[in-house]
Each structure stands twice: as C-alpha cells, then as structure tokens.
Design an enzyme around this catalytic site. Structure first.
Site, PDB file in Angstrom:
ATOM      1  N   GLN A 106       0.925  -1.475   0.055  1.00 62.47           N
ATOM      2  CA  GLN A 106      -0.159  -0.242   0.094  1.00 62.47           C
ATOM      3  C   GLN A 106       0.943   1.108  -0.548  1.00 62.47           C
ATOM      4  OE1 GLN A 106      -2.686  -0.057   3.084  1.00 62.47           O
ATOM      5  NE2 GLN A 106      -2.949   2.609   2.916  1.00 62.47           N
ATOM      6  N   CYS A 146      -6.692   1.691   2.068  1.00 57.71           N
ATOM      7  CA  CYS A 146      -6.512  -0.066   2.724  1.00 57.71           C
ATOM      8  C   CYS A 146      -7.887  -1.179   2.255  1.00 57.71           C
ATOM      9  CB  CYS A 146      -5.549   0.016   4.296  1.00 57.71           C
ATOM     10  SG  CYS A 146      -7.149   1.321   5.198  1.00 57.71           S
ATOM     11  N   HIS A 163      -8.101   0.530   9.485  1.00 56.67           N
ATOM     12  CA  HIS A 163      -6.788   0.375   8.715  1.00 56.67           C
ATOM     13  C   HIS A 163      -7.643  -1.141   8.269  1.00 56.67           C
ATOM     14  CE1 HIS A 163      -3.790  -0.568   6.081  1.00 56.67           C
ATOM     15  NE2 HIS A 163      -3.057  -1.450   7.144  1.00 56.67           N
ATOM     16  N   ASP A 167      -1.440  -7.375   4.746  1.00 54.54           N
ATOM     17  CA  ASP A 167      -1.951  -5.683   5.049  1.00 54.54           C
ATOM     18  C   ASP A 167      -0.982  -5.517   4.150  1.00 54.54           C
ATOM     19  OD1 ASP A 167      -0.899  -3.518   6.170  1.00 54.54           O
ATOM     20  OD2 ASP A 167      -1.062  -4.361   7.882  1.00 54.54           O
TER      21      ASP A 167
END
Length: 228
Positions: free
Chosen positions: A86, A92, A165, A180
């Site tokens: 990211q 996100c 997030h 993630d």
C-alpha cells in the site's frame, strides 16, 4: 497523496466489488461476532475475511516486533499468494478488497474490467511494483473515491484524520495468510483449509484485538457466497 477512506459498509463495498467485475453471486457481509458459534452463521463458502481496526501506536510497535521476528526466523509464503504494498494513504479498504478477490480468482471468475486487466498486467511483478502500479491506476482511484464519498458520513480532514486500517485474511495452498499492504510481507499464520478457514482466521483476529484491549472499535466483514 491520500484518498478518502472507505467505510466498513457492506452496501458500499459490494458496489465497489461490482465495479471491479466481481459477479453478483459473491458479496460482502457483516460478521457480527467472532464467537465460534456466530461464525457458523456466515454464508459459505467464505473466500476472505476483512478486519477493520484502530491503527494505534501500540499496533505499530507490535507490527515492528512481528516483522523483526519473521525476518529472524523466516516463513514460508506460497508463490501463488498475490500481494501488493500500500503506497497511497487511506487506500487500505481498496487494497484489502483487491487482496481478497485476487487470491480467489478460481472461485470468483472475474468479469472483464480494470481489475482483471490489472491482475494480468501485474502478475509477474513484485509487491513494490504492484503497489506502484495500483497507485498510478486512475480506475482504482476513481472507483474508490466515488464510493468512499457515498459511504462517508464525515470526510476526514487534517484536524480529524482517519485512524482505522483494513487487513484481509485469505486461505491459499493450505495456509492462512494475513495480507496487510503496510507490512513488509504477507504473514503466514499456519495451516488451514476451506472448512476451517473462517474459524482459524477468527482466532487470529481475536489475538489482534487482545493486543489492544482498551480499544473496542474493531469491525469484521466477509467475502462470501450470496444466499438471497
């Protein structure tokens, strides 16, 4: 560069999936509880779980410790895991949806559109290159912004920045992965299978929540088969 954050709102997220070319037979649904009995109520098959959580200072410290431990000990990551870094602030939610869909293409059968083309164009890239390609893809930016504004009750400002997030959990090749885009790499949380994936991922999410017991602002949703 920053986008308006997505809400953890199934209606908004399903519109996003539609823009990505995901067939209507798949949908985002709320997960009301991580209690084992309640997890049994999620429609099956469930392809991914998405956790929205407070991005606190405590979480940042735990992230650094986790990455350092993995770098020391190593971990096995399947070559079939699709992962991108990211690079855009507040993207996100979109990154988690892309991770959820990209790692379940066999089941989902994506329709023609910009996500299908993006995955084809980036399949041989590394996570950094994929992140850069995502950042520079105007179709993602436009779709994200359209739906973020539709869902937001209040658009964040410098005085009121977003503090949450999104992270996706998927099953790939017999392993449970946490994807993630802000971490250095995918996290392998051990063995799982399609039958136990939801419960196994639920246990990992409970552990994440226990690491920040003072905060109750956690939300979970699932990418699952439509039942209506």
């Amino acid at each position: 560069m920053a986008w308006t954050p997505l809400e953890s709102n199934p209606e908004v997220m399903n519109k996003f999936l539609s823009r990505l070319g995901v067939p209507e037979k798949w949908q985002i649904v709320d997960v009301l509880s991580l209690d084992q009995d309640m997890l049994g109520l999620i429609p099956r098959p469930t392809l991914a779980l998405i956790l929205l959580f407070p991005s606190s200072e405590k979480y940042g410290k735990l992230k650094e410790e986790q990455e350092a431990k993995i770098l020391e000990k190593g971990q096995k990551i399947s070559a079939n895991v699709y992962y991108l870094k990211q690079k855009v602030s507040n993207s996100c939610g979109s990154v988690a949806l892309v991770h959820s869909v990209a790692n379940n293409q066999d089941a989902i059968q994506l329709g023609d559109g910009f996500l299908k083309q993006f995955l084809e164009d980036t399949k041989s890239m590394d996570p950094e290159e994929r992140g850069a390609a995502f950042e520079n893809n105007s179709s993602f930016a436009i779709a994200h912004q359209d739906l973020a504004i539709e869902g937001q009750t209040e658009v964040p400002s410098d005085d009121n920045p977003p503090i949450h997030h999104f992270v996706a959990f998927i099953h790939k090749d017999g392993e449970l992965y946490e994807l993630d885009g802000r971490k250095a790499f995918p996290i392998n949380h051990g063995s799982t299978n399609p039958e136990t994936f939801v419960e196994d991922a639920g246990k990992i999410m409970m552990e994440i929540m226990k690491n920040d017991p003072d905060n109750i602002a956690f939300t979970v949703c699932a990418l699952a088969a439509r039942t209506d």
